[in-house]
Design an enzyme around this catalytic site. Structure first.
Site, short mmCIF file in Angstrom:
data_model
loop_
_atom_site.label_atom_id
_atom_site.label_comp_id
_atom_site.label_asym_id
_atom_site.label_seq_id
_atom_site.Cartn_x
_atom_site.Cartn_y
_atom_site.Cartn_z
N THR A 1 46.34 -47.15 -7.08
CA THR A 1 46.42 -48.25 -7.79
C THR A 1 46.17 -50.06 -6.58
OG1 THR A 1 47.14 -48.85 -9.66
CG2 THR A 1 46.71 -50.23 -9.16
N SER B 1 44.57 -49.67 -13.22
CA SER B 1 45.81 -48.69 -13.44
C SER B 1 45.59 -47.42 -13.15
CB SER B 1 45.85 -48.70 -15.32
OG SER B 1 46.27 -49.84 -15.51
N CYS B 2 46.86 -46.32 -12.55
CA CYS B 2 47.13 -45.49 -12.42
C CYS B 2 47.89 -44.97 -13.18
CB CYS B 2 46.48 -45.37 -11.08
SG CYS B 2 48.38 -45.91 -9.60
N LYS B 3 48.56 -43.64 -13.03
CA LYS B 3 49.83 -43.42 -13.52
C LYS B 3 50.85 -44.15 -13.39
CE LYS B 3 53.36 -39.49 -13.20
NZ LYS B 3 53.37 -37.55 -13.23
N ALA C 1 48.88 -47.04 -16.27
CA ALA C 1 48.30 -46.55 -17.58
C ALA C 1 49.24 -46.58 -18.74
CB ALA C 1 47.64 -45.10 -17.65
#
Length: 842
Positions: free
Chosen positions: A732, A724-726, A245
């Site tokens: 993801t 997106s993720c962290k 992200a």
């Protein structure tokens, strides 16, 4: 010829045992081979020698088998002829498409896997999955930093060129210069760090997401591509960009993300005059036009006087026509409403400042017990003074530019009179002609005279006072316009410097934007390369633009709230980005990388294409028509933290984001339906939008259907998919593999019993890919591994390829349902603990 480098790892556990830890594996060695050599051999395999990591010593031998595809067709072609044909297609696909100069320029460190799965009609699907890094991870942030440095340098130069200013404006100028110089120094240092780092790597791992010198680089940016081929159809590509992200992990999230920080800054900003970048650009353009036109007008006026001495009627008329044209442009520029509003702001601010200073002096001279008695009259005088300034400014400025037009009309009338003509068509507006009628008549007293009745000296004598009047009017107009535009530029620079907040806030916004920009540009390039033969898609680009759908898997709990707020602003800033296609100088990789132009807020990404490809584009794209970017952002948290947020926290941010993005998505689809009904005419698209709207309104917990519906709409309208993720790892990977298997089932009739097998096989490969990239990041080779739902017969079990290594640890394979169960168990554990604690103390 396309060569493949393969790595082999031996598992220490027994064959088929998936319980061995991921660390209990031995690296056996590297080898490379040509696909063409593999296809030409009579044997179904080739024997290769494994080399050590350095590539010097040969340690073992490995056999590589061809993949045999069983195909049922009407012509009943012998089985042994089907495999080479399909593999030859696979080789040509790799060579022609993936090895093209454009793809080699934007993709690197590719990891490719090939599967075979059975469809519902008992035919085999050949699935090629490819994960690639990209040099854009570093090249675009460096270009953006260079552009920001140049923009702030120009801003400093603009305010320095304003000349002598009043003390109040001089203080503002010093603040702007100091602020811009500080940003320039920070960005130059960051750019130098990126230059050093990019020389050895083109990738930012998730462990480096908090590094200060890499805050402009996207985290874990990859292109996830899947090609599906059946025996009787060509390959179909599906693409997803995955990256962490876009957020500033270096500054962290103690005070929140960009959305919250910008809101706080906006609430504390003053109410002084502010101007946008567009208005500042107009002011600079007007100043440049005035500076160019003033000497031209003065020079033509001198030539007009000189021509009056020569009695050359033709030359006199030519000079007069040029003077009319240049003065008309001058008057048209002065009639800009920006000049009038800026003059009003100048007079208002100066008047308020003078009244404040006068009041301070008066109060200082009054006795200590009497200043309050003067408040009423002083306030009244302030209002009257400001009102007089407003009336004076509006009337005076209209008079100033109108006097220029009147002076020119007087000169035109005099020349016509000297040439013996009563009338000559005017080039000014009817209102200008009406305003100048009185002045013209006052100068045209007396009977008309022919050239023969006037001496040479009388021509110049009658033109000279009119030319002097024109010069005086132009000089006065230039002075007032320069004052007004100086005010706009100075306050525009101050607005650009402080509107984004403090230096840290500006850097945060630029860094987040840089990360999002790199990902979306990569997605656009791959989408463009894949659609060069699609006429409807190319028409869609220049008539409507391209959609970019960001899929977020962030929770609304803890630090991820700040990441979500950062990403919201970063995606919104992308709406000011446009693309344009240009012709590349050569087919060298450096010449095929995109470049940036424009300024912050109006960024243009220039995409070079080889000459042959560029020539086949529609005329609008070849002429440089801008392609608009329409970003939307949908987010659904799926981890345990989201369960806590939904029960004990607040998920309104996520709900607002999804609702706003749904509205923007529907607006894009409406525009597409209006301009290109043949693309958006599918009845399925309105149904999908209606389902998406219904899912958002339901406000169901962890409603991943929102993401599925948004992704389906995106693919229907040829949009760019980004997930997106962290850190773009676990969540993801789960999302991408699930989406790929759903595409195989919905679009290519993957059998239901093979769905779980395909999903498990793709998810197992994610750990293998990570190990491959980690082991061979320094080799620069392209890695390709074959896999299938079933192990090809005859393949030795002790020499499993890397993709058939034991399953990844279960922490990488959490399905969404398991996450939901664990969240409920966590809440149940908290309740039971509280009950036991209360019972104990009672």
């Amino acid at each position: 010829m396309h060569r493949v480098t393969m790595a082999c790892i031996r598992c220490l556990g027994p064959p088929g045992d998936n319980s061995s830890p991921a660390g209990q594996r031995n690296f056996l060695g590297l080898t490379s081979f040509s696909i063409r050599d593999l296809l030409k051999t009579k044997e179904p395999h080739v024997s290769l020698n494994l080399r050590t990591m350095e590539g010097v010593n040969e340690v073992r031998e490995v056999k590589v088998f061809r993949l045999q595809m069983e195909v049922e067709s009407k012509d009943k072609t012998p089985r042994e002829h089907k495999c080479p044909a399909l593999c030859e297609y696979l080789h040509s696909s790799v060579h022609d498409k993936e090895n093209s100069p454009m793809m080699r320029a934007v993709l690197c460190a590719q990891v490719c896997k090939v599967y075979r799965f059975q469809a519902e009609d008992h035919r085999w699907l050949l699935v090629r999955e490819q994960m690639s890094e990209t040099p854009l991870s570093f090249s675009l942030p460096k270009l953006l930093l260079n552009m920001l440095i140049q923009e702030h340098t120009r801003r400093v130069q603009d305010v320095k060129e304003l000349g002598d200013l009043s003390p109040q404006w001089e203080e503002l100028r010093c603040d702007v210069i100091s602020h811009c110089n500080h940003l320039i120094g920070c960005y130059q240092e960051t750019l130098a760090d990126l230059e050093n780092h990019s020389a050895s790597s083109s990738f930012k791992s998730s462990s480096s997401k908090s590094d200060c010198h890499l805050q402009f680089v996207p985290t874990n940016l990859h292109s996830q591509r899947m090609e599906v081929t059946s025996p009787d159809s060509t390959g179909v590509w599906y693409e997803i960009m995955t990256f962490g992200a876009p957020a500033d992990h270096h500054q962290a999230f103690k005070q929140g993300g960009l959305k919250r920080l910008l809101s706080k800054h906006t609430d504390h900003r003053g109410s002084s005059a502010s101007y946008s970048q567009d208005e500042s650009s107009r002011a600079r353009e007007l100043l440049a036009n005035v500076a160019q036109l003033q000497p031209l007008i003065f020079g033509l006026a001198e030539e007009l006087l000189s021509a009056s001495l020569e009695l050359n009627v033709t030359r006199l008329q030519q000079i007069l026509d040029s003077l009319v044209q240049e003065t008309g442009q001058f008057v048209h520029a002065l009639k800009d409403e920006l000049v009038k509003s800026a003059l009003f702001a100048v007079y208002t601010e100066c008047s308020a400042h003078c009244i404040y200073s006068s009041r301070a002096k008066s109060n200082a001279m009054l006795p200590n017990n009497s200043p309050s008695s003067q408040d009423g009259p002083t306030s009244a005088r302030q209002h009257d003074a400001i009102q007089r300034n407003m009336e004076y400014d509006e009337e005076e400025w209209d008079t100033v530019w109108a006097n220029v037009a009147k002076s020119l009309n007087c000169i035109v009338a005099m020349v016509n009179r000297l040439q013996g003509r009563e009338e000559r068509p005017q080039v000014l507006t009817p209102s200008d002609q009406q305003d100048s009628t009185g002045d013209s008549n006052s100068h045209n007293t007396g009977p008309a005279s022919s050239p023969s009745s006037l001496s040479v000296l009388s021509w110049q004598e009658q033109l000279l006072p009119l030319v002097v009047t024109l010069r005086d009017c132009v000089r006065e107009a230039v002075g007032k316009a320069r004052t007004a535009m100086t005010f706009v530029i100075l306050h525009g620079a101050a607005t650009a410097s402080v509107a984004l907040g403090t230096t840290q806030l500006i850097q945060r916004r630029h860094a987040v934007f840089s990360q999002a920009l790199s990902a979306v540009v990569l997605g656009f390039l791959l989408k463009l390369y894949g659609g060069l033969d699609d006429v409807d898609f190319l028409q869609q680009l220049h008539r409507v633009g391209v959609l970019a759908e960001f899929e977020g898997l962030l929770s609304t709990y803890g630090d991820e709230v700040g990441m979500l707020e950062d990403m919201e602003v970063g995606v919104a800033d992308l709406s000011g980005v446009t693309f344009t296609v240009i012709e590349a100088k050569t087919e060298q990789p450096d010449h095929l990388l995109p470049t940036l132009s424009g300024t912050w807020g109006t960024l243009v990404v220039k995409v070079p294409l080889p000459s042959e490809t560029f020539a086949s584009l529609p005329q609008e794209l070849k002429e440089g028509h801008l392609i608009r970017l329409h970003p939307v952002f949908f987010n659904i948290g799926i981890n345990q933290q989201q369960s806590l947020a939904e029960r004990f926290g607040d998920s309104s941010l996520q709900e607002r984001l999804n609702q706003q993005s749904c509205e923007r998505l529907k607006a894009y689809c409406d525009a597409l339906r209006d301009k290109l009904p043949e693309i958006a005419g599918d009845q399925m698209l309105p149904d999908l939008l209606s389902s998406l709207d219904h899912c958002i309104e339901n406000k169901k917990r962890k409603n991943v259907e929102v993401l599925w519906m948004a992704a389906m709409v995106c693919r229907k309208v040829n949009g760019i998919r980004l997930t997106s993720c962290k850190s773009a790892k676990d969540r993801t990977a789960m999302s991408v593999t699930l989406e790929q298997c759903v595409l195989l089932r919905e679009q290519h009739t993957l059998s239901q019993q093979d769905f779980s097998t395909a999903l498990d096989c793709m998810r197992r490969s994610r750990l293998s890919w990570g190990q491959m990239l980690g082991c061979y990041a320094q080799t620069g080779f392209t890695v390709s591994v074959l896999d299938s739902g079933e192990c090809p017969s005859g393949l030795p079990g002790s020499w499993l390829p890397l993709c058939l290594a034991p399953k990844a640890p279960r922490r990488h394979l959490y399905p969404v349902a398991f996450l939901l169960v664990t969240s409920h168990l966590l809440v149940l554990w908290l309740i039971l603990s509280l009950v036991i604690l209360l019972a104990k103390y009672q």
